[in-house]
Design an enzyme around this catalytic site. Structure first.
Site, PDB file in Angstrom:
ATOM      1  N   SER A 119       6.567   0.977   7.539  1.00 41.21           N
ATOM      2  CA  SER A 119       6.964   2.001   6.798  1.00 41.21           C
ATOM      3  C   SER A 119       8.117   2.195   7.696  1.00 41.21           C
ATOM      4  O   SER A 119       9.145   1.582   7.747  1.00 41.21           O
ATOM      5  CB  SER A 119       6.024   3.237   6.932  1.00 41.21           C
ATOM      6  N   ASP A 173       2.066   2.088  -3.980  1.00 42.60           N
ATOM      7  CA  ASP A 173       2.625   2.889  -2.851  1.00 42.60           C
ATOM      8  C   ASP A 173       3.348   4.120  -3.636  1.00 42.60           C
ATOM      9  O   ASP A 173       4.116   4.065  -4.238  1.00 42.60           O
ATOM     10  CB  ASP A 173       3.670   2.033  -2.203  1.00 42.60           C
ATOM     11  N   HIS A 204      -0.032   2.770   0.208  1.00 44.95           N
ATOM     12  CA  HIS A 204       0.865   2.705   1.731  1.00 44.95           C
ATOM     13  C   HIS A 204      -0.177   2.162   2.668  1.00 44.95           C
ATOM     14  O   HIS A 204      -0.325   2.960   3.658  1.00 44.95           O
ATOM     15  CB  HIS A 204       1.583   3.913   1.805  1.00 44.95           C
TER      16      HIS A 204
END
Length: 223
Positions: A119, A173, A204
């Site tokens: 991320s 996601d 995610h």
């Protein structure tokens, strides 16, 4: 941020360290978030891999109503073109570069160091790795995007023109849309980089079979 070394969790190998993976966490997390994955990667002890999981400093994050949390940079909005605060990105780049340089000073050559991240951490691994002046063993970018949106970062380093890059993303996601990751992959691959794109039926997050794939990729980079 750049004047103080990043605090981190370090996991040493059973024998002398011959290589290193620096793994950067996502927004609101810490180095402790990914430290438990080490045994799940299935890497042989003979590889001598030191894992370093640094902690991002706590800053105010605009998109979260200014709440102070661990973050590599401020997120100003959802628009990919203007999401990342580039001044913050560059500050974190300095701190991460110092962490790589520290490992080199400890005797691990740059070409035995993998820069990885998830991320926000993946954003930083891509940005820093593409600009780092010495050849790395690999760059791993999970569930992330380029902070520069539809353009490659400036001041790209020739040292990592041929460095293997692994990009992975979840097909469901809803935090960083898969298209944002694919856009980064398309830009990087069109520029001639050795990048690999893999997707998984997940949100995610990170899933077990993905960690197995990461382990195989790391083994190929560091053996």
């Amino acid at each position: 941020m750049s004047s103080q070394p990043l605090e981190r969790i370090t996991i040493e190998p059973q024998q002398q360290a011959k290589s290193c993976v620096i793994w950067l966490h996502g927004l609101g997390d810490s180095g402790a978030g990914f430290a438990p994955v080490v045994p799940l990667l299935g890497l042989p002890d003979s590889l001598g891999v030191r894992f370093v999981f640094p902690h991002a400093p706590s800053i105010s994050v605009t998109i979260n109503q200014g709440y102070v949390m661990p973050a590599w940079y401020d997120i100003k909005g959802m628009d990919l073109e203007n999401r990342a605060d580039m001044a913050g990105v560059q500050l974190s780049e300095l701190a991460i570069t110092a962490l790589i340089d520290e490992q080199i000073a400890l005797g691990i050559p740059a070409n035995k160091i993998v820069l990885a991240g998830f991320s926000q951490g993946g954003v930083m691994s891509l940005f820093t790795g593409l600009r780092y002046p010495h050849t790395l063993a690999g760059i791993m970018a999970l569930s992330c995007y380029l902070p520069t949106g539809t353009q490659l970062p400036d001041q790209l380093s020739d040292a990592n023109r041929n460095t293997p890059i692994l990009q992975q993303h979840g097909e469901q996601d809803d935090v960083v849309p898969m298209q944002a990751g694919k856009q980064a992959f398309d830009l990087i691959s069109a520029a001639g980089y050795q990048t690999q794109w893999q997707t998984y039926p997940m949100a995610h997050s990170v899933v077990p079979n993905q960690l197995q794939d990461i382990g195989k990729w790391l083994l190929a980079r560091l053996k």
